[in-house]
Design an enzyme around this catalytic site. Structure first.
Site, PDB file in Angstrom:
ATOM      1  N   LYS A  36       0.812  -1.215   0.000  1.00 48.62           N
ATOM      2  CA  LYS A  36       0.000   0.000   0.000  1.00 48.62           C
ATOM      3  C   LYS A  36       0.849   1.270   0.000  1.00 48.62           C
ATOM      4  O   LYS A  36       0.375   2.336  -0.398  1.00 48.62           O
ATOM      5  CB  LYS A  36      -0.952   0.016   1.195  1.00 48.62           C
ATOM      6  CG  LYS A  36      -0.274   0.096   2.552  1.00 48.62           C
ATOM      7  CD  LYS A  36      -1.318   0.120   3.664  1.00 48.62           C
ATOM      8  CE  LYS A  36      -0.639   0.228   5.024  1.00 48.62           C
ATOM      9  NZ  LYS A  36      -1.627   0.274   6.129  1.00 48.62           N
ATOM     10  N   GLY A  42       9.119  -1.748   3.156  1.00 39.65           N
ATOM     11  CA  GLY A  42       8.532  -1.735   4.488  1.00 39.65           C
ATOM     12  C   GLY A  42       9.245  -0.829   5.465  1.00 39.65           C
ATOM     13  O   GLY A  42       9.994   0.085   5.089  1.00 39.65           O
ATOM     14  N   HIS A 471      45.176 -12.418  14.323  1.00 40.13           N
ATOM     15  CA  HIS A 471      45.709 -11.579  15.404  1.00 40.13           C
ATOM     16  C   HIS A 471      46.368 -10.335  14.806  1.00 40.13           C
ATOM     17  O   HIS A 471      47.053 -10.420  13.802  1.00 40.13           O
ATOM     18  CB  HIS A 471      46.745 -12.381  16.205  1.00 40.13           C
ATOM     19  CG  HIS A 471      47.447 -11.581  17.246  1.00 40.13           C
ATOM     20  ND1 HIS A 471      46.880 -11.280  18.465  1.00 40.13           N
ATOM     21  CD2 HIS A 471      48.683 -11.012  17.250  1.00 40.13           C
ATOM     22  CE1 HIS A 471      47.732 -10.566  19.183  1.00 40.13           C
ATOM     23  NE2 HIS A 471      48.846 -10.390  18.464  1.00 40.13           N
TER      24      HIS A 471
END
Length: 493
Positions: A36, A42, A471
């Site tokens: 819509k 979203g 490391h």
């Protein structure tokens, strides 16, 4: 009234909806995606994950400048160009939404713009969205064209992905200076002072964002620490670090009401420690970030016969099945973590299940949670307390790793924590595995990805501890914590 048949119709084009569409189309299904809003993606792409992280990324620069002096580099923040900051946020969102639109078109997904109404297990009516006179449709070309004033889709399977919205304080609707997270992201300038009500991810990310930019932030929380449902060491560490940065954290509060008045700003009236004495906190804005509510209040959710729990969430199994044959649900309208990456996996699982494949169910205990605060917090799997309540978990143990024994953590000037929970599953005796990992550190959001693989795949603890970490890196904290949990500590006791 026009009508068209599809293999799958999806209501909602957020992360859950569009991931279902993309995977289903990839598997050869004809797909209709109904939204819509004017843009796809979203809440996450438009009003949540992406714009908020764009702002947090920008404000990290401020953190870097302030930290530089500790290391002998003289630098200063001259000003913040709020126009450019807004443009950066908007352009990031536009780039992502345009990319999504193009990808859906490339996969052959037909996108409809309109309001969807479920009329049965295989029928969806689409009405014009607000401001439109016709339902719009885009077929492969990224261009929307008007169809009819009503459009009906008949589909073999229907997926519900309508998302959620911010939850307002009881009897205090969002108005004036009392705002929700969407409004907070749309501010064209950052406030000089702010009160934030809440102790979850949204509250803490805005607290970090505004505090780093020079805002006076007051955080009102209900419990004695933020993220109170998380592993205790993690939540206590993050609470301490927020305070150390200057966020005023007021614990054990209960908000009575918020005055927005006619003048700028708002005043929060609250009680503390169950006292009857009323206290107040003032902010140029007040952000209510106490959670979200599922978008399941449309009449058709109940009239269709869908089973909802007492909080309004759609009841589903691990594959997204609802009680209606051929109707599926995912994302924020289903119980569990309201997270985009959970919705992604739910969408992929539903699409594959519909296509006849045999995916594994989505398990919330393997869904990582991340808070993009300063420092970040991340968690996956079980806490020790949760493991102790599980009948299928044997001999759970907790291992705490001292983060400042890591060189990169020491250089960062940050505080942090790392907790490993290990144990055995009853159906896999004599196989000690990693049950949960809980982290506070500068890049916890990245470190948790490895932890998710260990937890989700039930990797034996001894094997996980033998993995080599480069490391000197932050990732060594997880490697050394695993060694310690396996009874073979290296740089710790």
């Amino acid at each position: 009234m026009a009508q068209q048949h599809f293999d799958i119709a999806i209501i909602g084009a957020g992360p859950g909806g569009y991931s279902t569409a993309l995977r289903a189309a990839e598997l050869g299904k004809t797909v209709a995606l109904i939204e819509k809003d004017a843009t796809l993606g979203g809440t996450c792409l438009n009003r949540g994950c992406i714009p908020s992280k764009a702002l947090l990324t920008a404000v990290h620069s401020v953190e870097t400048i302030r930290n530089a002096e500790r290391m002998g580099i003289n630098a200063s923040l001259q000003s913040i160009d709020f126009g450019k900051l807004r443009d950066f946020r908007v352009s990031t969102v536009e780039t992502m939404t345009k990319g999504l639109t193009g990808l859906l078109a490339h996969r052959g997904v037909t996108v409809f713009r309109g309001d969807a109404v479920l009329r049965g297990a295989h029928t969806v009516d689409i009405l014009p969205a607000q401001g439109q006179t016709h339902v719009l449709r885009s077929v492969k070309a990224e261009v929307f064209e008007p169809t009819d004033a009503q459009f009906t889709i008949v589909a073999d399977d229907i997926v519900l992905a309508t998302g959620s919205r911010p939850l307002a304080l009881p009897d205090n609707p969002f108005t004036g200076a009392l705002i929700d997270s969407t409004q907070a992201l749309e501010l064209n300038t950052l406030p000089a002072s702010a009160v934030i009500v809440g102790a979850g991810a949204v509250a803490l990310e805005f607290a970090s964002l505004w505090n780093a930019a020079g805002c006076k932030v007051t955080l009102l929380i209900r419990k004695d620490r933020v993220l109170s449902t998380w592993e205790r060491r993690t939540s206590m560490t993050l609470t301490r670090e927020l305070k150390r940065r200057g966020v005023e954290v007021i614990t054990r509060t209960a908000v009575e009401h918020v005055d927005t008045g006619a003048n700028l700003g708002a005043t929060v009236h609250y009680r503390q420690n169950d006292s009857t004495e009323e206290r107040v906190a003032y902010g140029e804005v007040v952000l209510a970030a106490i959670g979200r509510v599922p978008n399941t209040d449309a009449d058709w959710f109940r009239s269709s016969g869908l089973a909802l729990d007492d909080r309004g969430y759609v009841v589903v199994d691990g594959f997204g099945h609802t009680n209606l044959d051929g109707v599926w649900a995912l994302g924020d309208i289903t119980p569990g973590h309201a997270l985009a990456h959970r919705a992604f996996e739910q969408g992929i699982t539903i699409a594959e299940k519909i296509a006849g494949l045999d995916p594994k169910p989505v398990l919330d205990e393997t869904v990582p949670q991340v808070v993009f605060s300063f420092p970040e917090a991340a968690s996956v799997g079980l806490t020790l307390d949760q493991a102790k309540t599980r009948e299928d978990v044997l001999e759970p143990e907790e291992t705490a790793y001292p983060m400042l024994s890591n060189a990169r953590m020491l250089m960062s000037g940050e505080g942090g924590s790392m907790t490993i929970v290990s144990g055995e599953f009853a159906d896999e005796p004599n196989k000690r595995v990693v049950l949960g990992v809980h982290i506070v550190s500068p890049i916890a959001s990245d470190l948790i990805a490895e932890a998710e693989q260990l937890v989700g795949n039930h990797v034996p603890l001894a094997d996980a501890a033998r993995l080599i970490h480069p490391h000197p890196t932050f990732s060594e904290t997880l490697g050394e914590a695993l060694l310690k949990a396996d009874g073979r500590p290296l740089h710790t006791r």
